[in-house]
Design a protein around this motif. Structure first.
Motif, PDB file in Angstrom:
ATOM      1  N   LYS A  16       0.947  -1.264   0.092  1.00 18.88           N
ATOM      2  CA  LYS A  16      -0.067   0.005   0.013  1.00 18.88           C
ATOM      3  C   LYS A  16       0.742   1.277  -0.062  1.00 18.88           C
ATOM      4  N   ALA A  19       2.290   1.724  -3.490  1.00 18.57           N
ATOM      5  CA  ALA A  19       1.627   2.259  -4.198  1.00 18.57           C
ATOM      6  C   ALA A  19       1.492   3.976  -4.196  1.00 18.57           C
ATOM      7  N   GLU A  20       1.285   4.174  -3.063  1.00 18.76           N
ATOM      8  CA  GLU A  20       1.112   5.585  -2.515  1.00 18.76           C
ATOM      9  C   GLU A  20       2.494   6.347  -3.035  1.00 18.76           C
ATOM     10  N   CYS A  21       3.635   5.900  -2.996  1.00 20.74           N
ATOM     11  CA  CYS A  21       4.881   6.548  -3.273  1.00 20.74           C
ATOM     12  C   CYS A  21       4.736   6.440  -4.897  1.00 20.74           C
ATOM     13  N   LEU A  22       4.436   5.552  -5.502  1.00 26.66           N
ATOM     14  CA  LEU A  22       4.514   5.645  -6.841  1.00 26.66           C
ATOM     15  C   LEU A  22       3.444   6.823  -7.512  1.00 26.66           C
ATOM     16  N   GLU A  23       2.170   6.829  -6.897  1.00 24.22           N
ATOM     17  CA  GLU A  23       1.173   7.852  -7.255  1.00 24.22           C
ATOM     18  C   GLU A  23       1.757   9.029  -7.050  1.00 24.22           C
ATOM     19  N   GLU A  24       2.434   9.434  -5.884  1.00 25.76           N
ATOM     20  CA  GLU A  24       2.737  10.834  -5.518  1.00 25.76           C
ATOM     21  C   GLU A  24       4.100  11.168  -6.370  1.00 25.76           C
ATOM     22  N   LYS A  26       4.323  10.706  -9.629  1.00 26.60           N
ATOM     23  CA  LYS A  26       3.723  11.038 -10.780  1.00 26.60           C
ATOM     24  C   LYS A  26       3.640  12.605 -10.950  1.00 26.60           C
ATOM     25  N   THR A  27       3.395  13.280  -9.794  1.00 25.80           N
ATOM     26  CA  THR A  27       3.018  14.718  -9.772  1.00 25.80           C
ATOM     27  C   THR A  27       4.338  15.478  -9.140  1.00 25.80           C
ATOM     28  N   HIS A  40       9.671   3.364  -3.499  1.00 26.32           N
ATOM     29  CA  HIS A  40       8.513   2.319  -3.871  1.00 26.32           C
ATOM     30  C   HIS A  40       9.370   0.888  -4.078  1.00 26.32           C
TER      31      HIS A  40
END
Length: 67
Positions: A16, A19-24, A26-27, A40
């Motif tokens: 989890k 996934a949060e690291c990868l999502e962050e 992106k921006t 990640h």
């Protein structure tokens, strides 16, 4: 809670966070993005380690399914 459940719970939490690291990432700006990608990868490795350790304590049915 059994050791199997404890390790599997740790693996879920690590995935989890990964996934949060990868999502962050992106921006984020470039430097922060690279750092987050490294984080990640570190969390994925930790999750895999927890899953390996969980299988040491897996109930017999889980071991049969894995085989």
């Amino acid at each position: 809670m059994t050791p199997y459940e404890t390790f599997m719970n740790g693996a879920r939490m690590a995935r989890k966070i990964a996934a949060e690291c990868l999502e962050e990432a992106k921006t984020a700006d470039t430097a922060r993005g690279f750092h987050l990608i490294v984080e990640h990868d570190r969390h994925i490795e930790r999750a895999e380690d927890y899953e390996m350790r969980a299988h040491w304590y897996a109930p017999e049915i889980e071991q049969e399914i894995a085989a």
